[in-house]
Design a protein around this motif. Structure first.
Motif, PDB file in Angstrom:
ATOM      1  N   THR A 261       0.781  -1.177   0.073  1.00  0.00           N
ATOM      2  CA  THR A 261      -0.101  -0.123   0.036  1.00  0.00           C
ATOM      3  C   THR A 261       0.896   1.392   0.088  1.00  0.00           C
ATOM      4  N   GLN A 262       1.669   1.201   0.751  1.00  0.00           N
ATOM      5  CA  GLN A 262       2.709   2.602   1.167  1.00  0.00           C
ATOM      6  C   GLN A 262       3.539   2.717  -0.465  1.00  0.00           C
ATOM      7  N   LEU A 263       4.084   1.427  -0.818  1.00  0.00           N
ATOM      8  CA  LEU A 263       4.729   1.873  -2.205  1.00  0.00           C
ATOM      9  C   LEU A 263       3.916   2.258  -3.149  1.00  0.00           C
ATOM     10  N   ALA A 264       2.680   2.046  -3.242  1.00  0.00           N
ATOM     11  CA  ALA A 264       1.721   2.361  -4.514  1.00  0.00           C
ATOM     12  C   ALA A 264       1.553   3.882  -4.136  1.00  0.00           C
ATOM     13  N   LEU A 265       1.375   4.211  -2.596  1.00  0.00           N
ATOM     14  CA  LEU A 265       1.242   5.690  -2.398  1.00  0.00           C
ATOM     15  C   LEU A 265       2.539   6.747  -2.799  1.00  0.00           C
ATOM     16  N   GLN A 266       3.704   5.831  -2.422  1.00  0.00           N
ATOM     17  CA  GLN A 266       4.991   6.633  -2.805  1.00  0.00           C
ATOM     18  C   GLN A 266       4.999   7.120  -4.293  1.00  0.00           C
ATOM     19  N   PHE A 267       4.660   6.155  -4.969  1.00  0.00           N
ATOM     20  CA  PHE A 267       4.733   6.477  -6.534  1.00  0.00           C
ATOM     21  C   PHE A 267       4.219   7.902  -6.915  1.00  0.00           C
ATOM     22  N   GLY A 268       3.233   8.047  -6.398  1.00  0.00           N
ATOM     23  CA  GLY A 268       2.434   9.463  -6.654  1.00  0.00           C
ATOM     24  C   GLY A 268       3.268  10.574  -6.281  1.00  0.00           C
ATOM     25  N   GLN A 269       4.214  10.207  -5.166  1.00  0.00           N
ATOM     26  CA  GLN A 269       5.175  11.602  -5.055  1.00  0.00           C
ATOM     27  C   GLN A 269       6.149  11.815  -6.092  1.00  0.00           C
ATOM     28  N   ALA A 270       6.309  10.960  -6.877  1.00  0.00           N
ATOM     29  CA  ALA A 270       7.358  11.003  -8.112  1.00  0.00           C
ATOM     30  C   ALA A 270       7.106  12.379  -8.666  1.00  0.00           C
ATOM     31  N   PHE A 271       5.828  12.894  -8.872  1.00  0.00           N
ATOM     32  CA  PHE A 271       5.887  13.940  -9.819  1.00  0.00           C
ATOM     33  C   PHE A 271       5.956  15.383  -9.045  1.00  0.00           C
ATOM     34  N   SER A 272       5.823  15.397  -7.608  1.00  0.00           N
ATOM     35  CA  SER A 272       6.361  16.311  -6.993  1.00  0.00           C
ATOM     36  C   SER A 272       7.969  16.325  -6.825  1.00  0.00           C
ATOM     37  N   GLY A 273       8.546  15.255  -7.219  1.00  0.00           N
ATOM     38  CA  GLY A 273       9.983  15.082  -6.958  1.00  0.00           C
ATOM     39  C   GLY A 273      10.999  15.120  -5.804  1.00  0.00           C
ATOM     40  N   THR A 274      11.882  15.146  -6.078  1.00  0.00           N
ATOM     41  CA  THR A 274      12.922  15.088  -4.820  1.00  0.00           C
ATOM     42  C   THR A 274      13.489  16.346  -4.643  1.00  0.00           C
ATOM     43  N   LEU A 275      12.876  17.404  -4.073  1.00  0.00           N
ATOM     44  CA  LEU A 275      13.694  18.669  -4.121  1.00  0.00           C
ATOM     45  C   LEU A 275      14.923  18.960  -3.622  1.00  0.00           C
ATOM     46  N   ILE A 276      15.074  18.471  -2.283  1.00  0.00           N
ATOM     47  CA  ILE A 276      16.398  18.620  -1.611  1.00  0.00           C
ATOM     48  C   ILE A 276      17.360  17.788  -2.553  1.00  0.00           C
ATOM     49  N   ILE A 277      17.167  16.589  -2.930  1.00  0.00           N
ATOM     50  CA  ILE A 277      18.234  15.813  -3.574  1.00  0.00           C
ATOM     51  C   ILE A 277      18.632  16.451  -5.213  1.00  0.00           C
ATOM     52  N   GLU A 278      17.514  17.060  -5.671  1.00  0.00           N
ATOM     53  CA  GLU A 278      17.924  17.905  -6.916  1.00  0.00           C
ATOM     54  C   GLU A 278      18.675  19.061  -6.563  1.00  0.00           C
ATOM     55  N   MET A 279      18.389  19.867  -5.440  1.00  0.00           N
ATOM     56  CA  MET A 279      19.277  21.118  -5.036  1.00  0.00           C
ATOM     57  C   MET A 279      20.646  20.357  -4.799  1.00  0.00           C
ATOM     58  N   VAL A 280      20.951  19.555  -3.849  1.00  0.00           N
ATOM     59  CA  VAL A 280      22.245  19.103  -3.556  1.00  0.00           C
ATOM     60  C   VAL A 280      22.931  18.512  -4.531  1.00  0.00           C
ATOM     61  N   PHE A 281      22.455  17.845  -5.679  1.00  0.00           N
ATOM     62  CA  PHE A 281      23.341  17.069  -6.429  1.00  0.00           C
ATOM     63  C   PHE A 281      23.257  17.706  -8.054  1.00  0.00           C
ATOM     64  N   SER A 282      22.570  18.914  -8.100  1.00  0.00           N
ATOM     65  CA  SER A 282      22.265  19.608  -9.183  1.00  0.00           C
ATOM     66  C   SER A 282      21.492  18.321 -10.240  1.00  0.00           C
ATOM     67  N   TYR A 283      20.551  17.792  -9.818  1.00  0.00           N
ATOM     68  CA  TYR A 283      19.932  16.890 -10.671  1.00  0.00           C
ATOM     69  C   TYR A 283      18.803  17.524 -11.185  1.00  0.00           C
ATOM     70  N   PRO A 284      18.402  17.187 -12.424  1.00  0.00           N
ATOM     71  CA  PRO A 284      17.257  17.925 -13.327  1.00  0.00           C
ATOM     72  C   PRO A 284      15.941  17.219 -12.659  1.00  0.00           C
ATOM     73  N   GLY A 285      14.972  17.723 -12.277  1.00  0.00           N
ATOM     74  CA  GLY A 285      13.827  17.013 -11.959  1.00  0.00           C
ATOM     75  C   GLY A 285      12.619  17.916 -11.735  1.00  0.00           C
ATOM     76  N   MET A 286      11.516  17.493 -11.191  1.00  0.00           N
ATOM     77  CA  MET A 286      10.218  17.991 -11.101  1.00  0.00           C
ATOM     78  C   MET A 286      10.289  18.849  -9.653  1.00  0.00           C
ATOM     79  N   GLY A 287      11.134  18.461  -8.863  1.00  0.00           N
ATOM     80  CA  GLY A 287      10.964  19.210  -7.396  1.00  0.00           C
ATOM     81  C   GLY A 287      11.308  20.715  -7.608  1.00  0.00           C
ATOM     82  N   LEU A 288      12.409  20.758  -8.170  1.00  0.00           N
ATOM     83  CA  LEU A 288      12.614  22.252  -8.134  1.00  0.00           C
ATOM     84  C   LEU A 288      11.544  23.241  -9.010  1.00  0.00           C
ATOM     85  N   LEU A 289      11.229  22.548  -9.981  1.00  0.00           N
ATOM     86  CA  LEU A 289      10.061  23.121 -11.013  1.00  0.00           C
ATOM     87  C   LEU A 289       8.932  23.381 -10.406  1.00  0.00           C
ATOM     88  N   LEU A 290       8.483  22.557  -9.471  1.00  0.00           N
ATOM     89  CA  LEU A 290       7.265  22.577  -8.679  1.00  0.00           C
ATOM     90  C   LEU A 290       7.574  23.609  -7.740  1.00  0.00           C
TER      91      LEU A 290
END
Lengths: 334, 632
Positions: A261-290
């Motif tokens: 159940t939790q895994l399925a719910l986590q997939f939904g978070q993919a679209f909001s990205g992983t903001l902190i990770i993107e910032m620290v590692f200069s990784y392109p993604g949806m987190g900073l975009l959002l």
């Protein structure tokens, strides 16, 4: 027929209602937050040093409101939004005008999905497998030692952990790059590209896998320990059922349900990205975009990203609901 | 056992494989020694494939404005010059400012070999007049009546009415209307949607490659660089390639510079210290403390909403100035590292001579009327020396030369005089309660909410924190409200006090202050709830009839042909603004730039400021001919 009426139909209605309410909320909240995207854009232009006559600013403001589709009443905008959403067209990004939101999603979504889905699945598998074994053999010293180590790692914030990895593996021991992918616009799919992507994704993925895996590990370990104490397991053990059968047939299926159940719910978070990770590692993604779209009142972009997120989470939950009878005999029985 | 060995060998191979390539962080085939790598101020490019900066915000500092495009004219606040780039000379107005003539430089070409001529200028202006949605459509449609060429290198713009500052729309200062290549855009149906990719350059570099994820843009020096204004004016840009890299987090930026993977960067002050500590090849704008660029053409400070009580009262505003101990304030705001400014201008070199020094005598004699015939001279020329003393006490290496101290910390500021502030407030009906806190004339507690940007590294936030502390010490219930809605609140006048720029940024070169003063003309003032046109300075919602007259005189004065009149009008205007204090200027914006000298040297530091020092300003292209390869 009974299944359709009493199980499937209520869930489908619930699905439609949740999507409708979610999208309506996403339409309203940024507008009620009091941020004016046109003023944000003008402020950006002015602060960056461009000269704009007061009279010119007035006409620019009017023009931008027109182009952004912000003319008319809130209700008219709401209707326009639904027309667009139903066609999966979110209009232009205000801050990146006139680029359509769909173009931005097309650029950044693959990166986020690639990193997030891969690391989530790896973390989920590793955490659950190791957690299940450690839970079943919880009395062993290695299990206790592992548990202590995970207890130490899990509370570390993503940001701190990420920077730590960056300092270790990109500065002290220069194995990995600091971010910013090094292939250009003429991308050729070859081994070099694969290596480049792996290199750039490795540290962010490692952060997500270790911290995510630690959480799954702890949950699974507790679940297995609890299930192990259930009567039916005790009964099966006393009946002389082999340990392997006991784990894979009796304990794991019961312990896995909340994890699935939790895994399925986590997939939904993919679209909001992983903001902190993107910032620290200069990784392109949806987190900073959002994040940027929220801080600048870019309603259309917020709408585009969150609608995807809403649809994914609600669809995942619906699919889970429909799959549960296959996973859980108690639901089947009911 | 075999399985275990296989797993171990695989893991070892994977690590060797990942660690194998050299981490020069450059696209294949590029020599690091030929490449200058600079940090992108605005971080990552959101739409990597779009170079059409005429249609909206397209991250111009990815190299578009610094390498790819030349403007007609450009200011350099370090040298005080207004440079003619595509233009051969400064703009020529007719006697009543209804016509502006542009003389173009000859022998300049687009990167695809097409000459840059009057046709490009006419086309650019005409297209902007006709196309709503283009960034400069507003002013072009507003002012341009007709545009035509009289020969291949002369353009005449006939204006709808007198406008002696029409040229400023083409005067680059981190943004202006730059000239389009007609031969490209004339074939385009929709200039808003057009991506201009690959772009054509008027500047000395052309696009070589970019990251589809938006983290870098790579530019290559044009083979015919000598056919660009940069080449003609300054010679060959030394780096063959310039890589503009965006970092989202400061940690990676710091590490990149320490790893020699980033030659020029702008950090937070804390980040700058970290880099200087960790690298023996990195230097800052100043080689010694306080390191930061203190000639930025931007003034920071505090803004009152002059339409809200009690901030509509000049004496209350002045009381709040005198309640600030600027030495303590600077220690909180910027660790004593920035130059203070008593007037509404940044202390750039051109202004020191033109405005600061001529005004110093007047500032010393300026008086406030405290009532009952009592006068008070609020100006304190000793402030820079007090800041220097505080810095010494903190262990910073401070020069002894008074002129050097003034250059570092400004010419002076306002006295810390809480007793005088008290007199001014009591004169206006304010009172102190037994708890020591100030009450408004109606007896209620005086609470000040300072609206600020939520970014703790921003000067807005630093000013807000410092002023709240100072006013609290004085007995005012002051609190900071950091909010993402900051711009909207400020533009619409829904605030009492904010740390928006206290004055619009001036040009930073020449003596024309119209850019700073115009937002304070009464025609620009709108009631609360309506949006002001210009936020910096203008959001104070203040005007003055005397200042209106000066601004109107400026409008009929040619800033190039009549420099002295322009300068004197500026001085008179500044006196009015100081007297009224609608906003409080505190200190000049400071940029924490760091330059790695591992590959390149001869950056324009404080000891040799041959051009402005930022890698994100459009003048960056004029720095490149002066850079030298490091001798290893």
């Amino acid at each position: 027929m009974r299944f359709l009426r009493s199980y499937l139909l209520p869930r489908l209605i619930q699905y439609v209602l949740v999507v409708f309410s979610g999208i309506t909320a996403v339409f309203l909240i940024p507008r009620l937050a009091g941020q004016d995207p046109v003023l944000e854009m003008i402020a950006q232009i002015q602060v960056q040093g461009s000269t704009l006559d007061p009279t010119a600013v007035k006409s620019l403001t009017e023009t931008l409101r027109e182009l952004y589709g912000l003319k008319g009443t809130m209700f008219e905008q709401y209707l326009t939004m639904w027309k667009r959403v139903l066609h999966f067209d979110f209009g232009p990004s205000f801050f990146q005008f006139p680029t359509p939101v769909s173009d931005l999603l097309r650029i950044y979504l693959p990166w986020t999905l690639g990193l997030f889905l891969t690391s989530t699945v790896i973390a989920w598998l590793l955490g659950n497998i190791v957690g299940a074994i450690a839970g079943y053999f919880s009395h062993r010293s290695w299990s206790k030692a592992l548990d202590t180590a995970i207890m130490f790692v899990r509370p570390i914030p993503h940001y701190i952990f990420g920077v730590l990895l960056l300092i270790l593996f990109a500065y002290a021991w220069r194995i990995f790059p600091l971010g910013g992918l090094v292939f250009g616009r003429r991308v050729v799919f070859n081994l070099a590209l694969v290596v480049a992507v792996l290199k750039h994704s490795f540290l962010p993925a490692l952060t997500l896998v270790i911290l995510g895996g630690a959480a799954w590990f702890q949950q699974m370990k507790l679940l297995v320990q609890n299930v192990k104490r259930e009567d039916f397991v005790q009964y099966a053990q006393s009946g002389g059922i082999r340990e392997k059968t006991l784990i894979f047939r009796y304990i794991l299926p019961n312990a896995m349900l909340p994890q699935v159940t939790q895994l399925a719910l986590q997939f939904g978070q993919a679209f909001s990205g992983t903001l902190i990770i993107e910032m620290v590692f200069s990784y392109p993604g949806m987190g900073l975009l959002l994040y940027r779209s929220v801080t600048r009142g870019d309603y259309n972009l917020v709408m585009g990203i969150t609608v995807l997120s809403i649809l994914t989470i609600t669809t995942a939950v619906l699919l889970l609901d429909l799959l549960y009878p296959l996973l859980d005999p108690r639901i089947r029985h009911r | 056992m075999r399985q275990k060995s296989l797993i171990i060998v695989s893991l070892v191979l994977a690590v060797i494989f990942l660690a194998s390539a050299a981490f020069a962080q450059l696209p294949a085939g590029l020599s690091r020694g030929e490449t200058l790598i600079v940090d992108q101020l605005s971080r990552r490019v959101r739409i990597p494939g779009n170079f059409n900066l005429w249609s909206g915000w397209k991250t111009p500092d990815r190299g578009i404005q610094q390498l790819m495009l030349e403007p007609l004219w450009i200011v350099d606040y370090a040298t005080g010059e207004v440079i003619s780039a595509l233009a051969a000379e400064l703009p020529i107005y007719n006697s009543d400012f209804t016509q502006m003539t542009i003389k173009l430089r000859e022998g300049i070409y687009w990167s695809d070999g097409v000459p840059i001529t009057a046709d490009d200028v006419v086309f650019t202006i005409d297209l902007h007049v006709r196309t709503p949605g283009l960034l400069y459509h507003g002013p072009m449609a507003e002012f341009v009546d007709k545009v035509y060429k009289t020969d291949d290198h002369t353009v005449v713009v006939e204006l709808k009415g007198p406008n002696s500052r029409f040229h400023t729309h083409f005067l680059d200062r981190w943004g202006c209307l730059r000239i389009m290549p007609k031969h490209v855009f004339e074939k385009i149906e929709d200039p808003l949607a057009f991506e201009f990719n690959p772009p054509v350059s008027s500047g000395p570099y052309v696009l070589y490659d970019y990251d589809p994820a938006g983290f870098w843009t790579l530019w290559e020096r044009r083979e015919d660089w000598e056919r660009t204004p940069t080449g003609i004016l300054y010679g060959e840009p030394k780096p063959k390639y310039v890589l503009v890299r965006g970092f989202e987090g400061e940690e990676a930026r710091i590490l990149a510079q320490v790893r020699h993977e980033l030659d020029m960067a702008q950090h937070t002050p804390e980040g700058l210290r970290a880099v200087l500590e960790k690298s023996n090849t990195v230097r800052a704008w100043r080689k010694e403390w306080p390191w930061v660029v203190n000639i930025d053409p931007c003034i920071t400070g505090i803004m009152f909403n002059n339409m809200v009580e009690p901030y509509d009262n000049r004496e209350v505003r002045w009381a709040l100035v005198l309640a600030i101990n600027i030495v303590d304030y600077m220690a909180i705001a910027f660790d004593l590292m920035a130059p203070v400014s008593p007037i509404h201008l940044p202390p750039v070199p051109a202004y020191r001579e033109a405005f600061f020094e001529p005004l110093e005598g007047w500032l010393k004699e300026f008086e406030l009327d405290l009532g009952n015939g009592e006068k008070f001279k609020p100006y304190d020329p000793e402030v820079p020396f007090k800041i220097a003393q505080a810095a010494k006490e903190r262990g910073f290496p401070v020069p002894e030369d008074p002129e050097a101290i003034k250059e570092l910390f400004g010419i002076g500021w306002w006295k810390y005089a809480p007793d005088v502030a008290e007199k001014l407030l009591k004169k206006n009906g304010f009172s102190r309660g037994e708890d020591g806190k100030w009450r408004l004339p109606d007896g209620s507690l005086w609470k000040v909410t300072i609206v600020s940007s939520p970014d703790p590294t921003h000067h807005h936030f630093r000013n807000a924190t410092a002023v709240a502390e100072e006013w609290r010490k004085f007995g005012i219930d002051a609190e900071v409200l950091p909010t993402e809605n900051y711009n909207t609140l400020v533009f619409n006048g829904e605030f009492e006090v904010t740390t928006q720029w206290p004055a619009a940024e001036p040009w930073g070169a020449g003596v024309d202050l119209s850019r700073t003063l115009d937002p304070w003309h009464s025609r620009s003032v709108v009631p609360i709830g309506e949006t002001v046109a210009v936020g910096p300075g203008g959001a104070a919602r203040w005007s003055n009839p005397e200042l209106d007259k000066i601004i109107e005189k400026m409008e009929i004065t040619d800033p190039f042909a009549d420099i002295e009149t322009t300068r004197l009008l500026g001085i008179e205007a500044l006196k009015i603004v100081v007297k009224e204090m609608p906003t409080i200027p505190t200190y000049g914006y400071c940029g924490a730039v760091a330059w790695d000298e591992y590959y390149w040297t001869n950056y324009p530091g404080a000891e040799n400021p041959y051009t402005q020092p930022y890698q994100h300003w459009p003048n960056f292209k004029y720095m490149l001919p002066f850079l030298e390869k490091a001798k290893k």
